[in-house]
Structure formats: C-alpha cells, structure tokens
Design a protein around this motif. Structure first.
Motif, PDB file in Angstrom:
ATOM      1  N   MET A 195      24.383  23.552  26.360  1.00 31.39           N
ATOM      2  CA  MET A 195      24.151  22.582  27.436  1.00 31.39           C
ATOM      3  C   MET A 195      23.122  23.096  28.441  1.00 31.39           C
ATOM      4  O   MET A 195      22.266  22.343  28.906  1.00 31.39           O
ATOM      5  CB  MET A 195      25.461  22.231  28.123  1.00 31.39           C
ATOM      6  N   GLN A 196      23.189  24.392  28.771  1.00 35.72           N
ATOM      7  CA  GLN A 196      22.205  24.949  29.703  1.00 35.72           C
ATOM      8  C   GLN A 196      20.801  24.926  29.100  1.00 35.72           C
ATOM      9  O   GLN A 196      19.818  24.623  29.793  1.00 35.72           O
ATOM     10  CB  GLN A 196      22.579  26.392  30.070  1.00 35.72           C
ATOM     11  N   ALA A 197      20.707  25.236  27.784  1.00 39.59           N
ATOM     12  CA  ALA A 197      19.402  25.250  27.130  1.00 39.59           C
ATOM     13  C   ALA A 197      18.793  23.850  27.072  1.00 39.59           C
ATOM     14  O   ALA A 197      17.594  23.667  27.307  1.00 39.59           O
ATOM     15  CB  ALA A 197      19.523  25.833  25.720  1.00 39.59           C
ATOM     16  N   ILE A 198      19.615  22.849  26.770  1.00 41.62           N
ATOM     17  CA  ILE A 198      19.127  21.467  26.739  1.00 41.62           C
ATOM     18  C   ILE A 198      18.593  21.066  28.104  1.00 41.62           C
ATOM     19  O   ILE A 198      17.503  20.481  28.232  1.00 41.62           O
ATOM     20  CB  ILE A 198      20.250  20.511  26.301  1.00 41.62           C
ATOM     21  N   SER A 199      19.364  21.356  29.138  1.00 45.06           N
ATOM     22  CA  SER A 199      18.962  20.994  30.502  1.00 45.06           C
ATOM     23  C   SER A 199      17.663  21.690  30.894  1.00 45.06           C
ATOM     24  O   SER A 199      16.755  21.075  31.483  1.00 45.06           O
ATOM     25  CB  SER A 199      20.079  21.355  31.482  1.00 45.06           C
ATOM     26  N   LEU A 200      17.564  22.969  30.566  1.00 41.25           N
ATOM     27  CA  LEU A 200      16.368  23.742  30.905  1.00 41.25           C
ATOM     28  C   LEU A 200      15.149  23.182  30.185  1.00 41.25           C
ATOM     29  O   LEU A 200      14.072  22.993  30.786  1.00 41.25           O
ATOM     30  CB  LEU A 200      16.607  25.199  30.509  1.00 41.25           C
ATOM     31  N   TYR A 201      15.294  22.909  28.908  1.00 41.31           N
ATOM     32  CA  TYR A 201      14.186  22.364  28.120  1.00 41.31           C
ATOM     33  C   TYR A 201      13.694  21.042  28.691  1.00 41.31           C
ATOM     34  O   TYR A 201      12.490  20.845  28.893  1.00 41.31           O
ATOM     35  CB  TYR A 201      14.636  22.198  26.670  1.00 41.31           C
ATOM     36  N   ARG A 202      14.610  20.153  28.966  1.00 45.82           N
ATOM     37  CA  ARG A 202      14.208  18.830  29.456  1.00 45.82           C
ATOM     38  C   ARG A 202      13.591  18.899  30.849  1.00 45.82           C
ATOM     39  O   ARG A 202      12.647  18.160  31.155  1.00 45.82           O
ATOM     40  CB  ARG A 202      15.418  17.893  29.447  1.00 45.82           C
ATOM     41  N   SER A 203      14.090  19.771  31.695  1.00 49.11           N
ATOM     42  CA  SER A 203      13.577  19.842  33.071  1.00 49.11           C
ATOM     43  C   SER A 203      12.211  20.515  33.143  1.00 49.11           C
ATOM     44  O   SER A 203      11.409  20.209  34.034  1.00 49.11           O
ATOM     45  CB  SER A 203      14.574  20.583  33.969  1.00 49.11           C
ATOM     46  N   LEU A 204      11.922  21.426  32.206  1.00 46.40           N
ATOM     47  CA  LEU A 204      10.667  22.175  32.253  1.00 46.40           C
ATOM     48  C   LEU A 204       9.604  21.616  31.319  1.00 46.40           C
ATOM     49  O   LEU A 204       8.472  22.104  31.327  1.00 46.40           O
ATOM     50  CB  LEU A 204      10.926  23.640  31.876  1.00 46.40           C
ATOM     51  N   PHE A 205       9.929  20.604  30.542  1.00 49.39           N
ATOM     52  CA  PHE A 205       9.030  20.128  29.486  1.00 49.39           C
ATOM     53  C   PHE A 205       7.679  19.665  30.032  1.00 49.39           C
ATOM     54  O   PHE A 205       7.598  18.917  31.017  1.00 49.39           O
ATOM     55  CB  PHE A 205       9.674  18.978  28.723  1.00 49.39           C
ATOM     56  N   LYS A 206       6.608  20.115  29.355  1.00 54.76           N
ATOM     57  CA  LYS A 206       5.250  19.690  29.671  1.00 54.76           C
ATOM     58  C   LYS A 206       4.675  18.969  28.449  1.00 54.76           C
ATOM     59  O   LYS A 206       4.625  19.546  27.360  1.00 54.76           O
ATOM     60  CB  LYS A 206       4.376  20.900  30.018  1.00 54.76           C
ATOM     61  N   PRO A 207       4.223  17.735  28.607  1.00 56.19           N
ATOM     62  CA  PRO A 207       3.676  16.999  27.457  1.00 56.19           C
ATOM     63  C   PRO A 207       2.511  17.745  26.805  1.00 56.19           C
ATOM     64  O   PRO A 207       1.763  18.466  27.473  1.00 56.19           O
ATOM     65  CB  PRO A 207       3.219  15.677  28.077  1.00 56.19           C
ATOM     66  N   SER A 208       2.368  17.549  25.504  1.00 55.12           N
ATOM     67  CA  SER A 208       1.310  18.222  24.746  1.00 55.12           C
ATOM     68  C   SER A 208       0.668  17.226  23.795  1.00 55.12           C
ATOM     69  O   SER A 208       1.082  16.063  23.703  1.00 55.12           O
ATOM     70  CB  SER A 208       1.910  19.377  23.940  1.00 55.12           C
ATOM     71  N   ALA A 209      -0.317  17.703  23.063  1.00 58.09           N
ATOM     72  CA  ALA A 209      -0.969  16.844  22.073  1.00 58.09           C
ATOM     73  C   ALA A 209       0.013  16.440  20.980  1.00 58.09           C
ATOM     74  O   ALA A 209      -0.121  15.374  20.379  1.00 58.09           O
ATOM     75  CB  ALA A 209      -2.166  17.573  21.468  1.00 58.09           C
ATOM     76  N   GLN A 210       1.015  17.269  20.713  1.00 58.10           N
ATOM     77  CA  GLN A 210       1.990  16.954  19.672  1.00 58.10           C
ATOM     78  C   GLN A 210       3.092  16.032  20.160  1.00 58.10           C
ATOM     79  O   GLN A 210       3.583  15.195  19.406  1.00 58.10           O
ATOM     80  CB  GLN A 210       2.614  18.246  19.123  1.00 58.10           C
ATOM     81  N   LEU A 211       3.498  16.169  21.427  1.00 57.19           N
ATOM     82  CA  LEU A 211       4.713  15.503  21.890  1.00 57.19           C
ATOM     83  C   LEU A 211       4.557  15.092  23.347  1.00 57.19           C
ATOM     84  O   LEU A 211       4.161  15.904  24.187  1.00 57.19           O
ATOM     85  CB  LEU A 211       5.900  16.478  21.745  1.00 57.19           C
ATOM     86  N   ASP A 212       4.869  13.820  23.649  1.00 58.92           N
ATOM     87  CA  ASP A 212       4.689  13.341  25.020  1.00 58.92           C
ATOM     88  C   ASP A 212       5.967  13.397  25.859  1.00 58.92           C
ATOM     89  O   ASP A 212       5.912  13.250  27.074  1.00 58.92           O
ATOM     90  CB  ASP A 212       4.124  11.910  25.026  1.00 58.92           C
ATOM     91  N   LYS A 213       7.111  13.591  25.227  1.00 60.07           N
ATOM     92  CA  LYS A 213       8.369  13.698  25.965  1.00 60.07           C
ATOM     93  C   LYS A 213       9.322  14.603  25.200  1.00 60.07           C
ATOM     94  O   LYS A 213       9.156  14.815  23.997  1.00 60.07           O
ATOM     95  CB  LYS A 213       8.991  12.314  26.186  1.00 60.07           C
ATOM     96  N   PRO A 214      10.340  15.154  25.863  1.00 62.22           N
ATOM     97  CA  PRO A 214      11.228  16.104  25.181  1.00 62.22           C
ATOM     98  C   PRO A 214      11.936  15.483  23.985  1.00 62.22           C
ATOM     99  O   PRO A 214      12.279  14.298  23.990  1.00 62.22           O
ATOM    100  CB  PRO A 214      12.242  16.476  26.282  1.00 62.22           C
ATOM    101  N   HIS A 215      12.156  16.315  22.969  1.00 57.18           N
ATOM    102  CA  HIS A 215      12.921  15.890  21.799  1.00 57.18           C
ATOM    103  C   HIS A 215      13.840  17.032  21.404  1.00 57.18           C
ATOM    104  O   HIS A 215      13.382  18.111  21.025  1.00 57.18           O
ATOM    105  CB  HIS A 215      11.990  15.536  20.637  1.00 57.18           C
ATOM    106  N   VAL A 216      15.152  16.776  21.483  1.00 58.51           N
ATOM    107  CA  VAL A 216      16.161  17.791  21.195  1.00 58.51           C
ATOM    108  C   VAL A 216      16.895  17.431  19.914  1.00 58.51           C
ATOM    109  O   VAL A 216      17.477  16.344  19.808  1.00 58.51           O
ATOM    110  CB  VAL A 216      17.182  17.900  22.353  1.00 58.51           C
ATOM    111  N   MET A 217      16.875  18.353  18.972  1.00 56.18           N
ATOM    112  CA  MET A 217      17.677  18.204  17.759  1.00 56.18           C
ATOM    113  C   MET A 217      18.747  19.298  17.768  1.00 56.18           C
ATOM    114  O   MET A 217      18.446  20.474  17.975  1.00 56.18           O
ATOM    115  CB  MET A 217      16.816  18.318  16.503  1.00 56.18           C
ATOM    116  N   LEU A 218      19.996  18.895  17.549  1.00 51.38           N
ATOM    117  CA  LEU A 218      21.116  19.826  17.610  1.00 51.38           C
ATOM    118  C   LEU A 218      21.756  19.993  16.237  1.00 51.38           C
ATOM    119  O   LEU A 218      21.996  19.011  15.533  1.00 51.38           O
ATOM    120  CB  LEU A 218      22.171  19.328  18.602  1.00 51.38           C
ATOM    121  N   GLY A 219      22.040  21.241  15.882  1.00 47.18           N
ATOM    122  CA  GLY A 219      22.769  21.516  14.657  1.00 47.18           C
ATOM    123  C   GLY A 219      24.223  21.106  14.800  1.00 47.18           C
ATOM    124  O   GLY A 219      24.849  21.320  15.836  1.00 47.18           O
ATOM    125  N   PHE A 220      24.770  20.508  13.736  1.00 45.77           N
ATOM    126  CA  PHE A 220      26.137  19.993  13.795  1.00 45.77           C
ATOM    127  C   PHE A 220      26.764  20.085  12.409  1.00 45.77           C
ATOM    128  O   PHE A 220      26.199  19.598  11.437  1.00 45.77           O
ATOM    129  CB  PHE A 220      26.120  18.530  14.278  1.00 45.77           C
TER     130      PHE A 220
END
Length: 328
Positions: A195-220
């Motif tokens: 949960m902390q890693a997801i929050s950190l990733y989304r809050s710090l995300f900077k758009p790039s040529a590959q991706l314009d918004k955060p995308h989180v895939m979780l193992g289950f």
C-alpha cells in the motif's frame, strides 16, 4: 471490476516431471489464457531453482510468443543486475522484431538466485547496489530511436518494447514514478510494503513518452475450484513450495496434501498467512468476492494472476474461474 487480468507463469516443474513437460504446459496455459481474454503472459527469471524452469527467460518468451497470436508475452521480470543492458536490448529487440507489438520487458533488481548462483552467473557481488537505475536508463537508451551511446543494439535500436519496473519495496515505486514507467508490485509473495509503494508511485509519477498516467499491476495468487474445500487442497502445493524455499530446501512443485496447512507449526503458518495475504482460494463465488475486495482496497489498474497448482488441468480450470470472476 471488471479489470484487466494477466498471467504470471513460473514454468513450474512438478514432482516426477521435467523441464520439457513444464514448457509444454506453459504454452498450453498461454494459449488457454489467450482464448479467455487475459492481456499478458509473463515469465520470471530464476536460477538454480529445482521447481522453476524459466531461467532462460528470453528463450522461453520466444517459444510462448511463437505458439500464440494476440496475447502480449513478456518478462516479469528480467533481473537486470545479472545481465548487461546491451544484451537485454538485443534479446528483446530480437523478440520484438519476431513478434511486433506483443513483447513486454519487466525489469527487477533482485538476483533471482542465491549468492553462489549469482557468482556462477559471473555477477560482481561487490558492484554498486545503486547501479540498477543507471542500467535501466542505459537499456532504454539502447532501444530508443536515437541512442546517445556510440554502441548500437542490433536488433534493438528503435524497438517499441514497453518497459516496466518490478518491485516489492519503495525503491522500485520511486524509480518507476521518476521514469514515468508502469509499475508491477510483487504482492503475490511480498505484500508488506504494497500500500505504501502504490501511494508513493502514484504521488510521485511523472508522465513520459511511454506512459501519461500511473499504471499499477499487482501480483495476486488464485487457487480456484468447484468448491472451497477442493481449492484449499490445491493451494497446498504452493504452500509447501514456499515453506521449503524459506527453510532452505527448495523443491519441485509437490502434490497437494489435504490438511497440510493445519498440520504446520504455528510459526510457519503465520509466515504463510503474512506472505500469501494477497490470495484468493475457493469456489467461483468465493474467488470473485476476494478478487473484488482486493481491487477495491488497492485501486489496482491490472492484476497479474499466478496459480502454482500441481495438476495442469486443475491449473487451467483455476485460470478459467479467475477470468470469469474478473469479468473477462
């Protein structure tokens, strides 16, 4: 839900079987997943593990991609410290040339092995532990249209291979966010910082040529069957594998043992309960509810389902139930 679902396959070697059978089963599972509507089929780099056959990950990706038509096939992941960025750029440039628009490259910084195996891989164990971000940037540059480096990856230059960062801690989350890359978290076996890693990733995300918004895939983990009781028995193969690994006795994937969990010492039971907290075990209705609750709790953009089941037919059925539960 519905939510995109993908497959993580460790190419398990079941007790009494061998790598050749494992590879046939992996291709069968990939074709099954493609028919069911799964988005990706990823294989993980591990070395020296008697129960995992995906050590030559890029070779196996080519085998799976060659036997399927539409599903994306990739690495979940390549352990980049084991390799030079140039070699990985060439390997995945080759795969992309053979199977255009279908190859993914997930990158991790763990060795995927113990220290003795890491030495056998010619890894310099005294090397800079912070070199991983530099290696990721170097690899991406090799695959860019206009590399800054004088050496050229052939094939590889200009390859449109999406790069993912894999992780189980804050480190990978911050790196993926800084580089504007999709992030795959190993919650299927290391959920502590999820949960902390997801929050950190989304809050710090900077758009790039590959991706314009955060995308989180979780193992289950999913162990699905007609009844809760049957699914609980199927799950004991993976539970045995995990306990054996954590106690220094890695093994092939063992047959299920009814009552295995209940017979474990309390310490081992508590360890399993913690590391396998991101898991659905049960009938179709039970799995549907557990998957829904997990997605609601995490806000995952995609789930990567792994199902370490001894019997191949039962594993295929488990993925079928997971697909129905996820609305595919």
């Amino acid at each position: 839900m519905p939510i995109p679902l993908s497959v993580l396959d460790l190419a398990p070697i079941a007790e009494g079987s061998d790598a050749a059978r494992s590879f046939r089963n992996s291709l069968s599972l990939a074709q099954h997943a493609e028919r069911l509507g799964f988005r990706r089929f990823w294989l993980a780099e591990h070395h020296g593990m008697p129960g995992i056959a995906s050590a030559a990950t890029a070779v196996l990706i080519g085998h799976i991609a060659g036997g399927t038509k539409t599903i994306r096939v990739g690495a979940g992941g390549i352990m980049l410290p084991n390799h030079s960025p140039l070699v990985i750029a060439e390997q995945f440039g080759t795969l992309e040339a053979l199977y255009p628009g279908r190859i993914d490259l997930g990158l991790g910084r763990a060795p995927g092995s113990d220290q003795a195996t890491a030495r056998a891989l010619r890894r310099d164990l005294s090397s800079d532990p912070d070199a991983f971000p530099q290696d990721v940037v170097e690899l991406m540059d090799f695959m860019s249209d206009e590399p800054r480096q004088s050496v050229r990856a052939v094939p590889g230059r200009g390859a449109k291979v999406p790069v993912w960062i894999l992780g189980s801690s804050h480190f990978g989350a911050q790196l993926a966010a800084m580089l504007g890359l999709p992030y795959a978290f190993a919650s299927h076996f290391a959920p502590t910082q999820m949960m902390q890693a997801i929050s950190l990733y989304r809050s710090l995300f900077k758009p790039s040529a590959q991706l314009d918004k955060p995308h989180v895939m979780l193992g289950f983990n999913v162990f699905a069957a007609d009844t809760d009781e049957e699914a609980a028995v199927l799950a004991t193969s993976m539970q045995q594998a995990f306990v054996n690994l954590r106690t220094g006795r890695p093994s092939q994937l063992k047959p299920p043992v009814p009552g295995y969990l209940e017979a474990l010492p309390q310490q081992a039971r508590a360890m399993l309960d913690e590391v396998l907290s991101c898991t659905a075990i049960g009938s179709p209705a039970t799995v549907r509810e557990q998957m829904r609750a997990f997605v609601e709790r995490t806000g995952a953009d995609e789930l990567m389902i792994t199902s370490q089941i001894f019997d191949h037919a039962a594993r295929l059925k488990s993925y079928e139930i997971a697909a129905q539960a996820g609305g595919l």
